[in-house]
Design an enzyme around this catalytic site. Structure first.
Site, PDB file in Angstrom:
ATOM      1  N   ASP A   4      -1.049 -12.278   2.799  1.00  0.00           N
ATOM      2  CA  ASP A   4      -1.618 -11.063   3.562  1.00  0.00           C
ATOM      3  C   ASP A   4      -1.059 -12.114   4.924  1.00  0.00           C
ATOM      4  OD1 ASP A   4      -2.586  -8.952   4.567  1.00  0.00           O
ATOM      5  OD2 ASP A   4      -3.671  -9.011   2.389  1.00  0.00           O
ATOM      6  N   ASP A  25       2.070   1.856   3.013  1.00  0.00           N
ATOM      7  CA  ASP A  25       3.249   1.618   4.230  1.00  0.00           C
ATOM      8  C   ASP A  25       4.439   1.915   3.378  1.00  0.00           C
ATOM      9  OD1 ASP A  25       0.990  -0.369   4.099  1.00  0.00           O
ATOM     10  OD2 ASP A  25       1.701  -1.703   2.666  1.00  0.00           O
ATOM     11  N   HIS A  71       0.758  -1.100   0.426  1.00  0.00           N
ATOM     12  CA  HIS A  71       0.095   0.030  -0.040  1.00  0.00           C
ATOM     13  C   HIS A  71       0.948   0.743  -0.160  1.00  0.00           C
ATOM     14  CE1 HIS A  71      -2.517  -2.730   2.464  1.00  0.00           C
ATOM     15  NE2 HIS A  71      -3.373  -2.306   1.634  1.00  0.00           N
ATOM     16  N   ASP A  86      -5.425 -12.962   9.923  1.00  0.00           N
ATOM     17  CA  ASP A  86      -4.301 -12.947   9.174  1.00  0.00           C
ATOM     18  C   ASP A  86      -3.040 -13.883   9.466  1.00  0.00           C
ATOM     19  OD1 ASP A  86      -5.440 -11.061   7.223  1.00  0.00           O
ATOM     20  OD2 ASP A  86      -4.473  -9.538   7.913  1.00  0.00           O
ATOM     21  N   GLU A 144     -10.723  -6.894  -4.489  1.00  0.00           N
ATOM     22  CA  GLU A 144     -10.146  -8.133  -2.782  1.00  0.00           C
ATOM     23  C   GLU A 144     -11.993  -8.150  -2.198  1.00  0.00           C
ATOM     24  OE1 GLU A 144      -6.824  -8.129  -1.309  1.00  0.00           O
ATOM     25  OE2 GLU A 144      -7.639  -8.803   0.749  1.00  0.00           O
ATOM     26  N   HIS A 172     -10.819 -13.794   4.771  1.00  0.00           N
ATOM     27  CA  HIS A 172     -12.178 -13.213   3.847  1.00  0.00           C
ATOM     28  C   HIS A 172     -13.374 -13.790   3.577  1.00  0.00           C
ATOM     29  CE1 HIS A 172      -9.726  -8.864   2.887  1.00  0.00           C
ATOM     30  NE2 HIS A 172      -9.276 -10.288   3.491  1.00  0.00           N
ATOM     31  N   GLU A 231      -8.727 -14.218  -0.483  1.00  0.00           N
ATOM     32  CA  GLU A 231      -8.058 -13.920   1.125  1.00  0.00           C
ATOM     33  C   GLU A 231      -8.926 -15.093   1.867  1.00  0.00           C
ATOM     34  OE1 GLU A 231      -6.387 -10.732   2.010  1.00  0.00           O
ATOM     35  OE2 GLU A 231      -6.821 -11.745   4.182  1.00  0.00           O
ATOM     36  N   ASP A 279     -10.457 -11.317  11.862  1.00  0.00           N
ATOM     37  CA  ASP A 279      -9.317 -11.171  10.243  1.00  0.00           C
ATOM     38  C   ASP A 279      -8.019 -11.154  11.446  1.00  0.00           C
ATOM     39  OD1 ASP A 279      -8.770 -12.202   7.923  1.00  0.00           O
ATOM     40  OD2 ASP A 279      -8.375  -9.593   7.806  1.00  0.00           O
TER      41      ASP A 279
HETATM   42  C1  XLS Z   1      -6.937  -6.435   4.040  1.00  0.00           C
HETATM   43  C2  XLS Z   1      -7.235  -7.443   2.867  1.00  0.00           C
HETATM   44  C3  XLS Z   1      -5.859  -5.922   3.220  1.00  0.00           C
HETATM   45  C4  XLS Z   1      -5.960  -5.937   1.536  1.00  0.00           C
HETATM   46  C5  XLS Z   1      -4.936  -4.561   0.544  1.00  0.00           C
HETATM   47  O1  XLS Z   1      -7.948  -7.532   5.173  1.00  0.00           O
HETATM   48  O2  XLS Z   1      -6.762  -8.193   3.467  1.00  0.00           O
HETATM   49  O3  XLS Z   1      -4.863  -5.992   3.368  1.00  0.00           O
HETATM   50  O4  XLS Z   1      -5.448  -6.971   0.518  1.00  0.00           O
HETATM   51  O5  XLS Z   1      -5.894  -3.431   0.660  1.00  0.00           O
HETATM   52 NI    NI Z   2      -5.727  -9.422   1.336  1.00  0.00          NI
HETATM   53 NI    NI Z   3      -7.665  -9.304   4.894  1.00  0.00          NI
END
Ligand code: XLS
Ligand code: NI
Ligand code: NI
Length: 434
Positions: free
Chosen positions: A338, A103, A100, A308, A231, A270, A267, A306
């Site tokens: 991610d 980042d 991003h 991750d 996404e 998600h 993802e 979430d």
């Molecule tokens: C957040 C998203 C983010 C996207 C990119 O949950 O996964 O990381 O991949 O903005």
């Molecule tokens: Ni993502």
């Molecule tokens: Ni995510």
């Protein structure tokens, strides 16, 4: 050179018997699986936000990672962060990375300042890429963290926020294009609502559709040959996000005539939040030729957040790659981690171990998926299950009408005999490979 990863050697393939904690046991980038190397199939990417920008905070506590590039409010330290990132890419032999805008550069508080620093840092990254093997899988704009985005970006009721979002995406697309990015991603973290009491949903969706059309037009204008991806995620941070899941996104893209221009970045976590499995989301996208790329991670199945985490479940991962391979592979997309460390994993080596482990699990899943496809058992079972539809008579029914079908059912005394779905036999069959 920084000293951040001092003493950590390059991670290499040492085979399944190796007990080296930082070796690949399954990911041999050069091994050929179904006609392509694993590196070509998997196209791993490191996510700049989780690995380098996230400081280890959670809703109850502040940063736990004390990195030499903190605080992240200075261009010098942004460059140090980039130096460390490329050192990690080298240790992992990572083929790709993703970012991003936020980042990469410190926030300047206004558009012109943010654009200038983004250009400066992406020029710096570009020179690093000249002598590295690591390429850009995708870039994206963070239009969810800063308070200006709290009511949405493209769906904000304030047209000035829409304008700020459009300008931000243009800058990020330019930077992605400059760095040879293979995709551009839009994740609508605030494109949704907190309450319907203050939300004109139809209007917001129209604005979001128009915004995405502008993104597509701009891609063609600058000759960007990468894919535009959206996404899906159902909620978090917003109560409800418009890009809820793969099926919702596909419907949205069709409504605004974008189905041939935009694909999906799916993802794992998600999918879980949406009440699906990851392979469900992949299968939905593949059925419509809309699979663009994947964000590989996993959620804690008990917490409902979430979370991750890095993937570590071979059977789950294998079924995802099964559908991906069946659909012809990831194409210009890839496997972006991610995924973030747990906030107690504060050592630099934890970053390396997390990625090496994730890469290994994906490689193992890919090999299992390829073995399943090569064996062909699942495909044969599927073909057999639908074999009745191979006859000309069955096919012609699809061009027929209810009255004609009723006549045939009456005349022929059609009375179908139920057949087993054989789920347990198929599950047992899968377990031979994972
Ligand atoms: C957040 C998203 C983010 C996207 C990119 O949950 O996964 O990381 O991949 O903005
Ligand atoms: Ni993502
Ligand atoms: Ni995510």
């Amino acid at each position: 050179m920084t000293t951040f990863f001092d003493d950590i050697a390059q991670v290499t393939y040492k085979g399944p018997e190796s007990d080296d904690p930082l070796a690949f046991r399954h990911y041999d980038p050069t091994e050929v699986v179904m006609g392509k190397t694993m590196e070509e199939h998997l196209r791993f990417a490191v996510a700049w936000w989780h690995s380098f920008a996230w400081e280890g905070g959670d809703p109850f506590g502040g940063p736990t990672f004390e990195r030499p590039w903190h605080p992240q409010d200075d261009m010098g330290r942004a460059k140090m962060k980039a130096d460390v990132a490329f050192e990690m890419f080298d240790i992992l032999q990572a083929p790709f990375f993703c970012w991003h805008d936020t980042d990469l550069r410190p926030d300047q508080g206004d558009y012109a300042g943010n654009l200038a620093t983004l250009e400066e840092i992406t020029d710096y990254i570009g020179t690093k890429m000249d002598s590295a093997r690591t390429k850009l899988l995708w870039g994206t704009a963070n239009m969810f963290s800063h308070r200006r985005w709290m009511a949405g970006a493209a769906t904000n009721p304030d047209p000035d926020v829409f304008a700020f979002a459009a300008a931000t995406v243009k800058g990020c697309m330019d930077a992605t294009h400059k760095l040879g990015g293979q995709n551009y991603v839009l994740w609508g973290g605030r494109e949704g609502y907190e309450t319907l009491l203050n939300t004109d949903m139809g209007r917001e969706l129209d604005h979001m559709g128009r915004f995405l059309s502008m993104v597509v037009d701009y891609k063609h204008k600058i000759g960007f040959e990468g894919q535009i991806l959206v996404e899906p995620k159902p909620q978090e941070p917003s109560k409800h996000q418009y890009d809820f899941d793969a099926a919702t996104c596909i419907g949205f893209l069709r409504k605004y005539g974008l189905e041939n221009e935009v694909k999906l970045n799916l993802e794992q976590g998600h999918a879980i939040l949406a009440g699906h499995s990851f392979e469900h989301e992949i299968a939905v996208a593949c059925a419509d030729g809309m699979l663009g790329s994947i964000d590989m991670n996993r959620n804690d199945y008990q917490s409902g957040w979430d979370t991750d985490q890095f993937p570590n479940n071979t059977p789950e991962v294998a079924l995802c790659y099964y559908h991906i391979l069946k659909a012809g592979g990831l194409g210009k997309g890839g496997t972006n981690f991610d995924a973030k460390l747990r906030r107690q994993s504060i050592d630099p080596v934890d970053l390396i171990a997390a990625h090496a482990g994730g890469m290994d699990i994906c490689a193992r899943g890919l090999k299992a998926a390829a073995a399943m496809l090569e064996d062909g058992g699942l495909e044969t079972a599927l073909t057999d299950r639908y074999a009745g539809w191979d006859s000309a008579e069955a096919k012609s029914m699809l061009d027929s009408d209810l009255g004609a079908i009723q006549s045939r059912v009456l005349n022929d005394g059609v009375n179908p005999a139920p057949r087993s779905g054989a789920q347990e036999r198929l599950e047992n069959w899968v377990n031979r490979f994972v």
